[in-house]
Structures are given as structure tokens and as C-alpha cells.
Write a protein that holds these residues in place. Structure first.
Motif, PDB file in Angstrom:
ATOM      1  N   ARG A 259       0.829  -1.212   0.000  1.00  0.00           N
ATOM      2  CA  ARG A 259       0.000   0.000   0.000  1.00  0.00           C
ATOM      3  C   ARG A 259       0.860   1.258   0.000  1.00  0.00           C
ATOM      4  NH1 ARG A 259      -5.229  -0.652   1.583  1.00  0.00           N
ATOM      5  NH2 ARG A 259      -5.403   1.486   2.324  1.00  0.00           N
ATOM      6  N   ILE A 260       0.326   2.298  -0.606  1.00  0.00           N
ATOM      7  CA  ILE A 260       0.912   3.626  -0.416  1.00  0.00           C
ATOM      8  C   ILE A 260       0.385   4.167   0.903  1.00  0.00           C
ATOM      9  CG2 ILE A 260       0.967   6.008  -1.282  1.00  0.00           C
ATOM     10  CD1 ILE A 260       0.860   4.936  -4.086  1.00  0.00           C
ATOM     11  N   GLU A 261       1.260   4.757   1.674  1.00  0.00           N
ATOM     12  CA  GLU A 261       0.849   5.323   2.953  1.00  0.00           C
ATOM     13  C   GLU A 261       0.636   6.828   2.867  1.00  0.00           C
ATOM     14  OE1 GLU A 261       4.123   4.031   5.282  1.00  0.00           O
ATOM     15  OE2 GLU A 261       3.407   1.956   5.378  1.00  0.00           O
ATOM     16  N   ALA A 262       1.518   7.496   2.107  1.00  0.00           N
ATOM     17  CA  ALA A 262       1.413   8.964   2.059  1.00  0.00           C
ATOM     18  C   ALA A 262       2.078   9.479   0.787  1.00  0.00           C
ATOM     19  CB  ALA A 262       2.077   9.593   3.278  1.00  0.00           C
ATOM     20  N   ASP A 278      -6.598   6.788   2.187  1.00  0.00           N
ATOM     21  CA  ASP A 278      -6.858   5.353   1.995  1.00  0.00           C
ATOM     22  C   ASP A 278      -6.553   4.925   0.564  1.00  0.00           C
ATOM     23  OD1 ASP A 278      -7.734   5.101   4.621  1.00  0.00           O
ATOM     24  OD2 ASP A 278      -9.778   5.698   4.092  1.00  0.00           O
ATOM     25  N   ALA A 279      -6.808   5.823  -0.363  1.00  0.00           N
ATOM     26  CA  ALA A 279      -6.571   5.495  -1.776  1.00  0.00           C
ATOM     27  C   ALA A 279      -5.803   6.629  -2.439  1.00  0.00           C
ATOM     28  CB  ALA A 279      -7.908   5.279  -2.483  1.00  0.00           C
ATOM     29  N   PHE A 280      -4.970   6.273  -3.397  1.00  0.00           N
ATOM     30  CA  PHE A 280      -4.184   7.262  -4.138  1.00  0.00           C
ATOM     31  C   PHE A 280      -4.446   7.085  -5.630  1.00  0.00           C
ATOM     32  CE2 PHE A 280      -2.237   6.974  -0.076  1.00  0.00           C
ATOM     33  CZ  PHE A 280      -1.721   8.243   0.189  1.00  0.00           C
ATOM     34  N   VAL A 281      -4.617   8.209  -6.304  1.00  0.00           N
ATOM     35  CA  VAL A 281      -4.798   8.180  -7.752  1.00  0.00           C
ATOM     36  C   VAL A 281      -3.725   9.066  -8.370  1.00  0.00           C
ATOM     37  CG1 VAL A 281      -6.344   8.619  -9.690  1.00  0.00           C
ATOM     38  CG2 VAL A 281      -7.291   7.866  -7.495  1.00  0.00           C
ATOM     39  N   LEU A 282      -2.896   8.464  -9.207  1.00  0.00           N
ATOM     40  CA  LEU A 282      -1.831   9.223  -9.868  1.00  0.00           C
ATOM     41  C   LEU A 282      -2.366   9.726 -11.204  1.00  0.00           C
ATOM     42  CD1 LEU A 282       1.195   6.852  -9.134  1.00  0.00           C
ATOM     43  CD2 LEU A 282       0.108   8.572  -7.654  1.00  0.00           C
ATOM     44  N   ALA A 283      -2.346  11.055 -11.357  1.00  0.00           N
ATOM     45  CA  ALA A 283      -2.944  11.662 -12.554  1.00  0.00           C
ATOM     46  C   ALA A 283      -2.071  12.829 -13.020  1.00  0.00           C
ATOM     47  CB  ALA A 283      -4.360  12.137 -12.236  1.00  0.00           C
ATOM     48  N   CYS A 494      -5.906  -0.133 -11.322  1.00  0.00           N
ATOM     49  CA  CYS A 494      -5.192  -0.297 -10.050  1.00  0.00           C
ATOM     50  C   CYS A 494      -3.851  -0.959 -10.350  1.00  0.00           C
ATOM     51  CB  CYS A 494      -6.013  -1.169  -9.100  1.00  0.00           C
ATOM     52  SG  CYS A 494      -5.320  -1.244  -7.425  1.00  0.00           S
ATOM     53  N   THR A 495      -2.814  -0.496  -9.682  1.00  0.00           N
ATOM     54  CA  THR A 495      -1.508  -1.109  -9.926  1.00  0.00           C
ATOM     55  C   THR A 495      -1.532  -2.572  -9.478  1.00  0.00           C
ATOM     56  OG1 THR A 495      -0.743  -0.307  -7.786  1.00  0.00           O
ATOM     57  CG2 THR A 495      -0.201   1.036  -9.704  1.00  0.00           C
ATOM     58  N   HIS A 496      -0.816  -3.417 -10.217  1.00  0.00           N
ATOM     59  CA  HIS A 496      -0.738  -4.823  -9.831  1.00  0.00           C
ATOM     60  C   HIS A 496      -0.074  -4.972  -8.462  1.00  0.00           C
ATOM     61  CE1 HIS A 496      -2.102  -6.375 -13.667  1.00  0.00           C
ATOM     62  NE2 HIS A 496      -1.176  -5.695 -14.319  1.00  0.00           N
ATOM     63  N   ASP A 497       0.898  -4.104  -8.170  1.00  0.00           N
ATOM     64  CA  ASP A 497       1.700  -4.275  -6.963  1.00  0.00           C
ATOM     65  C   ASP A 497       1.053  -3.698  -5.705  1.00  0.00           C
ATOM     66  OD1 ASP A 497       3.648  -5.528  -8.420  1.00  0.00           O
ATOM     67  OD2 ASP A 497       4.982  -3.785  -8.558  1.00  0.00           O
ATOM     68  N   LEU A 498       0.313  -2.611  -5.848  1.00  0.00           N
ATOM     69  CA  LEU A 498      -0.177  -1.887  -4.671  1.00  0.00           C
ATOM     70  C   LEU A 498      -1.700  -1.857  -4.707  1.00  0.00           C
ATOM     71  CD1 LEU A 498       2.369   0.954  -5.224  1.00  0.00           C
ATOM     72  CD2 LEU A 498       2.417  -0.553  -3.227  1.00  0.00           C
ATOM     73  N   GLU A 499      -2.298  -2.251  -3.602  1.00  0.00           N
ATOM     74  CA  GLU A 499      -3.761  -2.431  -3.630  1.00  0.00           C
ATOM     75  C   GLU A 499      -4.541  -1.131  -3.522  1.00  0.00           C
ATOM     76  OE1 GLU A 499      -3.938  -5.050  -0.334  1.00  0.00           O
ATOM     77  OE2 GLU A 499      -4.224  -3.468   1.153  1.00  0.00           O
ATOM     78  N   ASN A 500      -3.859  -0.033  -3.188  1.00  0.00           N
ATOM     79  CA  ASN A 500      -4.605   1.233  -3.046  1.00  0.00           C
ATOM     80  C   ASN A 500      -4.049   2.340  -3.956  1.00  0.00           C
ATOM     81  OD1 ASN A 500      -2.220   1.827  -1.724  1.00  0.00           O
ATOM     82  ND2 ASN A 500      -3.219   2.990  -0.077  1.00  0.00           N
ATOM     83  N   CYS A 501      -3.492   1.955  -5.087  1.00  0.00           N
ATOM     84  CA  CYS A 501      -2.920   2.953  -6.010  1.00  0.00           C
ATOM     85  C   CYS A 501      -3.473   2.738  -7.415  1.00  0.00           C
ATOM     86  CB  CYS A 501      -1.395   2.838  -6.021  1.00  0.00           C
ATOM     87  SG  CYS A 501      -0.601   3.960  -7.190  1.00  0.00           S
ATOM     88  N   TRP A 502      -4.177   3.768  -7.918  1.00  0.00           N
ATOM     89  CA  TRP A 502      -4.717   3.731  -9.277  1.00  0.00           C
ATOM     90  C   TRP A 502      -3.982   4.766 -10.132  1.00  0.00           C
ATOM     91  CZ3 TRP A 502      -7.338   2.495  -4.990  1.00  0.00           C
ATOM     92  CH2 TRP A 502      -8.225   1.404  -5.028  1.00  0.00           C
TER      93      TRP A 502
END
Lengths: 540, 174
Positions: A259-262, A278-283, A494-502
């Protein structure tokens, strides 16, 4: 939002407590994701650039017109913050190609918004080259319709080569130009069908914004606001309660194994903050997203975050420009508006292993703009007027966008030998173009020359394989796929590696097709937002 | 072809005009043409050099344009005034008269002797580059971004002018 100010302008740039979603980047993708989630979740958006004053747009227009200023000057790109490298076989002018700030690159975009063709989603199967998308047109179709409503697209269902549509465009298409009518006759003689262009600019008042008034400087700035830009949805999302923090430069994604924390960001006063969520979106676009993931390397992810596939940064593609221009012995009335009203997708789906998809664009701004020409040269008075009359009049041009296949040797990496003003390695756009694209440019040039010959124009320039340039569409650098060993994100983005990163960006495109990417970016952003919402609801 | 105050308002609509075009338009509409300040006289004198002969009515046009573009407290207006002062200093030194008091051909010569004709505009550049930016090109942009200036060249809606979305569709004879 509580806390202390962290900028000379007195704005509070401290993190939002208890955020559900942190979006990195306030361009079209980030704005749409945030807007879709803000009503039901605590959303914070971080953008590296400033919140531009809408009252400054005429000043920016003047910069766009006057010869003293270069394109990056219009939206204040460049300098140590935006340093970059270009180690590929072709130079990549990165700061001409993007805007950092609230609104992102839609502040300077042209605003052409087509859907990808159905075959673009299965290039490997149907054309024999490149990967297939893990989604097909039907998956994106409702999101495309929603994206068109969000942008207020002006268009007509008259493209016989386009994918099927289920509903009309929100606004009527802009009618064809005078030069379009000349091209239409020539194309008819040659058996080439022409059709209208979907534009993200209002042909009629829409969504509180007025209709286009014809400033003619669409790219790089629309002073009237008739051209859609992402500030529209940034403002909407703020009304829904989201927080948008400008000049917040995310330098690292702090993370555990899953997970990404911050998002770690630096405010203008140099203070470092950590935005938890809780969730991160890279845009943040096809260059800064892979850069941020590579900058976030750790013991667990030594080659970069979310990079178990080793695909982060790889497969960088852009669309290539092909064009032929010339002069007619009659007025063609160019440079009245800054957008395109006629295209042809006739040759698009003839693509195969050897020839890429491409579309033709019939320009309304061929040749010099008199007001800009007037400010160059060593003449004035009657002599200058004579020169302007001689140079304005009969120009015509046909452009084309050509698909480039993804290649491992075309990538965005880090230049460890060069750092920005925060001490981080700058992005290195190592851009390499393959033979299929170059061959296709030649093919487009042949058709363009045929059209100009039929018109009776004297050809005076060609943008061919040796002189082509990028269309400033950054794609492929965090590709989407089913296989975690070959792709960075799954079909829900969603990234394959991290469950809370789109990731919401053209960086997820496995292949680029040959249409301008922003409508697809928007459709994917809406899809990603639904996936984030579902994940958040599930975890409650 | 006669320039009008409408052209000046349109030209101001194409640039930042300090406090903004809407304010400028309101101010222009509220302010009848009056006595020209010395700065405006110099700009009119420069316009007589850089505008083509077939343009008429440039006094009212330049005055209206300059009232917002050269009279404010913003950086651009300060730059215009500084450039005008430089032109006047050179005119006094080389021709023994203020720029506006010189014959038109002497004004043309002075600008060329200063190197303004071959200079590329630059707001922070050399003297010639600044005069090119703040005076010559400012005036040329005002003219050729206006409807009348556009018509002179043959373009109904010049770049920078919000002339609507009809003209691009019309043929040359409609």
C-alpha cells in the motif's frame, strides 16, 4: 482544513486530515476523478503548479501572439522546477508539451476529442502488432459518453469510419470552414470522405460557459473559457467539498509492501508534508507519473514503486505529425479560428503490421497569422502592409496524426546526472520512433500531396519522416494489462503491486491509436473513479 | 480605411490592458476624446511612421488605446513610458527636437538609426529591443489585431480578436 500557511501567498497547504482519496495532479484526469468521488468521500488533490488567475488569460494570449515569448512562457513552464533531459535519437521538447498547474495541459490543448476506433483496442489481434488492450470499446463506451458530456463536446455523428455511438453529442458540431469546402470538393474527386470534428469547445453555451467567440488562440490559451479545460471540474469538485492544494510538489510516495501510505510533497516555503489517504490516484501525466514511481524506489521495490514488471517508464509513445502545405491562387481565409472543423478517418482502419493508423486534419490556420507576422521583419508602414498582403491569402495545409508502436527503447527514465531545484533527478524522455510510423508518415504525405495537387495548390512545405515532430501526447509509460509481469496496472487501473494505487492517465494506454488521447483519458479517469469508489465502499 | 474607437476597444480586448479589457472598455466608453498627453502625442507620431498611409483616424485610435496601455501603473505601461522617454532623449540629442515635433521622415530615420527596425522585440532587452517591444510592436499589434487592421490585410477576424465564429465559414466574396 486546519494547520498553518505554507506559502508566501498565505494559502494553507497543510495536509487534509482523514482523507479518503489523494489525487496527484489537477489536470483533466485528476479533476474528473476528484469530481466523481468528492460528493461521497474526503478528497484532496495535489498539483505541482500554481492555481492560475483566470483574469490573466488575455495577458497569456498576448504572450502567445508576441514574438518575444516562447510557447512555455505562456503558462510559465521552464526553469529549475521543470528541468529535463532528452537522451533519445530525437529531441523531445518536454516543456512545450505540458503545463503544470490547476487545469494541467488542457490549459494549452487544442481540444480535439475523438473516441479511439474499435480496432485500436486489439492492435495485436487485428493489426498483427503491439499488445491488445485488456478492455474493449464496449467497456469504455458509457464512459466515453459521460466524458463527452463533461467536456461539452460539439460534434456530429457523421464520421462513417468512427466507432458506433449511442447518443448525440452534447452540442452541435462547428460548421465547416471556407477552406474545408475547397478540400471537400478535391477529396470527393479523389474518393476521400470528409467529416466533422468533435471539439471540446462550446458551439453553444453549455454548463455555465459561453460559446466560442473566435479569439483564434485556442492553442495555447482560450481567453473566453469556451474551450473546456480542467479548471471546470476542479471548481466543481471544490464546491462538493474537495480540497485542492496548488504548488504542492509530490516528490515521493511513502509505502509499505502492498500500500501507499502517504504522498510526500514540498510546499513553496520548502516545508515537507505527508498527505495520508486510503486510496491514491496518480494523474500527473505520462512523464511525471513514471518519474514519481521511479523516485519512490525502496528496498522492497528497488527498481521503482509498482514496478515488479519493469514496465514503469517503458513504451513511451507519442503521436507523430505528418503534413503538407501549399498555396492556392485564391483566398482561403485562414487564421480566423484556431481549431479544426474537418477531418478524414478514411485510411485509419487500413492499418496492419506495416502501416499504422492515421487520420487526416484539414487545417483552418495554414500559413502565417498577419498580426504575428506584423511584429517580425525590418519593415513598417506601407512596406509592411504590402508584405502582410502578399503572405496572407491562399495558404492551405493538411495535417495527420500517426500512431507510434510501443518499444522498449522508447522510455521515460531518470537522469541521475541532473537534478531539479529540489535535488531530485530530472525526467529523461528517451524518445525512439520505429519504421512503421515513419513509413506511415510517407503514406500520409502521399495522400496529402494528392489532395493539394487536386486543389491546384503549389506545395511549399512537407513535414515528413525526417522532419516530423511529436503531438505532445504522452502515452504508454505505465501500461495496462492482465499480466502483472508485463504491465503496471490492471483493467481497473489499479496497480498490480499496490492495492490502493490507481493511475488515471494516457500513461496506461497499451497502444495509442491515432486520435487525440484526452477523451480516452477522461473515460479512463471515470472508470478509475468507479473502481476507487467500489474499493472504498468495500473496505468500509 | 478609417480606424475607430471601436477598433481601439477591440485591440484592447486582445491584450491584457492592465486592469483588464472589461474595465478598459468601460473607461473608454465613459471618456470622450480630449487633450492628448505628451506620451500619447509621441505614440501618435510613431504610429504615423509605422502605420500604412491608407489608415486614417489613427489619432483617436492611438489615444484610446494608449490611455489604458501606457497610462496605468502596471509594468507594461511603465515600459511604454520609459521607451517613449528614450525616443525623445535620442530625438533631442540627434535632431534637436522632441520625437513628436520631428518631420515624419526624420522620425522614421531616427527609429532606424536607433536600430529599432532590425531589432527583435524584447521587454528586457537593449534600448532598440525595448522600443520595438513597447512602442513599435505595441502599435502594430493594436492595429493588426483590430477589425479595421484585419480588413486592411484581408482577414475578417484577426488572431487575438474575438470576432465570432461566422467569418471563418464565409467565402471571399460573401
Amino acid at each position: 482544513m486546519s494547520g498553518t500557511a505554507s506559502g508566501a501567498d498565505g494559502r494553507d497547504r497543510t495536509p487534509v486530515p482523514d482523507a479518503d482519496v489523494c489525487v496527484v495532479g489537477a489536470g483533466p484526469a485528476g479533476a474528473l476523478v476528484a469530481d466523481r468521488l468528492a460528493a461521497d468521500h474526503e478528497v484532496v488533490v495535489l498539483d505541482a503548479g500554481p492555481r492560475f488567475n483566470p483574469g490573466d488569460r488575455l495577458d497569456r494570449q498576448e504572450r502567445a501572439v508576441r514574438p518575444a515569448y516562447d510557447r512555455p512562457d505562456v503558462w510559465e513552464m521552464g526553469g529549475p522546477r521543470d528541468a529535463h533531459s532528452a537522451s533519445g535519437e530525437r529531441f523531445y521538447p518536454l516543456n512545450h508539451a505540458r503545463v503544470k498547474g490547476v487545469g494541467g495541459s488542457t490549459l494549452h490543448w487544442q481540444g480535439m476529442v475523438m473516441r479511439l476506433h474499435e480496432a485500436d483496442f486489439s492492435s495485436g489481434t487485428k493489426r498483427g502488432v503491439g499488445p491488445n488492450w485488456p478492455l474493449d470499446y464496449a467497456d469504455l463506451r458509457p464512459y466515453y459518453a459521460e466524458a463527452e458530456r463533461a467536456f461539452g463536446v460539439s460534434g456530429a455523428d457523421d464520421n462513417p469510419f468512427g466507432p458506433p455511438r449511442e447518443e448525440p453529442f452534447p452540442n452541435p458540431a462547428f460548421p465547416p470552414s471556407h477552406s474545408d469546402s475547397l478540400f471537400a470538393e478535391a477529396c470527393e474527386e479523389l474518393g476521400i470522405a470528409t467529416h466533422s470534428v468533435p471539439n471540446a469547445r462550446n458551439s453553444e453555451p453549455y454548463d455555465g460557459r459561453g460559446e466560442c467567440v473566435g479569439y483564434g488562440t485556442c492553442q495555447p490559451v482560450c481567453p473566453s473559457g469556451a474551450k473546456y479545460d480542467a479548471t471546470v471540474h476542479v471548481e466543481d469538485t471544490e464546491r462538493k467539498g474537495a480540497t485542492v492544494i496548488d504548488r504542492a510538489r509530490v516528490t515521493e510516495l511513502a509505502h509499505g509492501p502492498d500500500r501507499i501510505e502517504a504522498a510526500v510533497y514540498v510546499a513553496p516555503d520548502g516545508t515537507e508534508h505527508r498527505q495520508r489517504a486510503d486510496a491514491f490516484v496518480l494523474a500527473a501525466g505520462g512523464v511525471e507519473i513514471p518519474r514519481l514511481l521511479l523516485l519512490s524506489a525502496s528496498d522492497h521495490y528497488p527498481d521503482g514503486l509498482a514496478n515488479s514488471s519493469d514496465a514503469v517508464g517503458r513504451y513511451f509513445t507519442d503521436h507523430l505529425f505528418a503534413g503538407v502545405g501549399g498555396v492556392l491562387e485564391e483566398p482561403t481565409r485562414q487564421n480566423h479560428v484556431g481549431f479544426v472543423t474537418t477531418e478524414s478517418h478514411q485510411f485509419y482502419d487500413e492499418a496492419d503490421e506495416t502501416v499504422a493508423p492515421f487520420k487526416l486534419e484539414f487545417l483552418n490556420y495554414a500559413g502565417p497569422s498577419p498580426v504575428e507576422l506584423a511584429m517580425t521583419g525590418d519593415d513598417w508602414g506601407d512596406e509592411l502592409l504590402g508584405r502582410l498582403r502578399e503572405s496572407y491569402g491562399g495558404h492551405v495545409a493538411v495535417g495527420a496524426l500517426v500512431e507510434q508502436l510501443p518499444r522498449e527503447d522508447s522510455y521515460v527514465g531518470l537522469d541521475d546526472g541532473r537534478t531539479d531545484d529540489l535535488g531530485n533527478p530530472v525526467p529523461d524522455v528517451h524518445w525512439t520512433v520505429g519504421d512503421r510510423a515513419l513509413r506511415t508518415i510517407e503514406r500520409a504525405n502521399e495522400i496529402q500531396r494528392d489532395i493539394l495537387a487536386e486543389l491546384g495548390a503549389e506545395v511549399n512545405w512537407t513535414a515528413g519522416p525526417g522532419s516530423t515532430g511529436p503531438a505532445y501526447h504522452h502515452m504508454g509509460t505505465t501500461r495496462m494489462g492482465e499480466d502483472p509481469t508485463e504491465s503496471v496496472v490492471d483493467p481497473t487501473l489499479c496497480t498490480h503491486d499496490l492495492e490502493n494505487c490507481w493511475i488515471a492517465s494516457s500513461s496506461v494506454f497499451p497502444t495509442g491509436g491515432a486520435v487525440n488521447p484526452t477523451l480516452t483519458i477522461a473515460a479512463l479517469a471515470l472508470l478509475a473513479a468507479d473502481a476507487v469508489d467500489e474499493a472504498l465502499v468495500r473496505s468500509l | 480605411m478609417e480606424l475607430s474607437r471601436r477598433d481601439a476597444i477591440a485591440a484592447l480586448g486582445a491584450v491584457g490592458a492592465g486592469a483588464g479589457a472589461a474595465y478598459a472598455v468601460r473607461e473608454l466608453n465613459d471618456s470622450p476624446p480630449g487633450e492628448s498627453s505628451p506620451d500619447v502625442e509621441t505614440l501618435i507620431a510613431a504610429a504615423e511612421v509605422v502605420y500604412p498611409d491608407e489608415v486614417t483616424g489613427l489619432e483617436g485610435f492611438v489615444e484610446a488605446y494608449a490611455r489604458r496601455r501606457a497610462a496605468g501603473g502596471d509594468d507594461h505601461a511603465r515600459g511604454v513610458r520609459a521607451a517613449i522617454e528614450t525616443m525623445d532623449d535620442r530625438a533631442e540629442a540627434w535632431y534637436d527636437a522632441a520625437f513628436a515635433d520631428l518631420a515624419t521622415e526624420d522620425r522614421d530615420s531616427l527609429l532606424r538609426e536607433m536600430g529599432v527596425d532590425t531589432a527583435a522585440e524584447a521587454p528586457d532587452g537593449s534600448t532598440a529591443e525595448q522600443v520595438r517591444y513597447y512602442v513599435v510592436n505595441d502599435l502594430l499589434m493594436a492595429l493588426y489585431a483590430s477589425p479595421t487592421g484585419g480588413e486592411l490585410v484581408g482577414i475578417g477576424n484577426p488572431r487575438g480578436h474575438p470576432g465570432g465564429t461566422d467569418s471563418y465559414r464565409r467565402g471571399p466574396r460573401s
